[in-house]
Design a protein around this motif. Structure first.
Motif, short mmCIF file in Angstrom:
data_model
loop_
_atom_site.label_atom_id
_atom_site.label_comp_id
_atom_site.label_asym_id
_atom_site.label_seq_id
_atom_site.Cartn_x
_atom_site.Cartn_y
_atom_site.Cartn_z
N SER A 48 14.23 5.29 -38.05
CA SER A 48 15.21 5.85 -38.98
C SER A 48 14.72 5.55 -40.39
N ASP A 49 15.52 5.91 -41.37
CA ASP A 49 15.17 5.60 -42.76
C ASP A 49 15.13 4.09 -42.98
N ASP A 50 15.90 3.35 -42.17
CA ASP A 50 16.03 1.91 -42.36
C ASP A 50 15.27 1.08 -41.33
N GLN A 52 11.73 0.79 -38.58
CA GLN A 52 10.50 1.22 -37.92
C GLN A 52 9.92 0.00 -37.22
#
Length: 95
Positions: A48-50, A52
């Protein structure tokens, strides 16, 4: 002399790397047995954007008893079977 252990990061299951067993003192002062096994497994492929992640993660798994890992050697690929409390009740070689 130590035994070399090679872990294939492409393997999608658990790799047994060790164990610990003994007794601990509860808040009531009672001595309770414990059995833990240590495994490596792939990290989640979720991104997600937040978040990895890549590679393997080390995990401690509670076990019903030391018999769970009786025939295992560090580096063995294993299938784990859990009870309703998420404790490992059996580990089988995954060939």
């Amino acid at each position: 002399m130590g035994k070399e252990m090679i872990v294939d990061i492409e393997y999608a299951g658990y790799v047994f790397v060790g164990w610990a067993a003994g007794r601990f003192k509860t808040e009531r002062g009672e001595m309770m047995p414990y059995a833990n096994m240590f495994v490596l497994s792939p990290v989640s492929s979720y991104e997600s954007d937040d978040y990895q992640a890549m590679g393997m993660k080390a995990e401690k798994k509670k076990c019903l008893s030391p018999e769970v890992w009786a025939d295992l050697e560090p580096g063995d690929r294993v299938k784990l079977f859990f009870d309703d409390k998420n404790r490992v009740v059996m580990a089988a070689l995954d060939q």
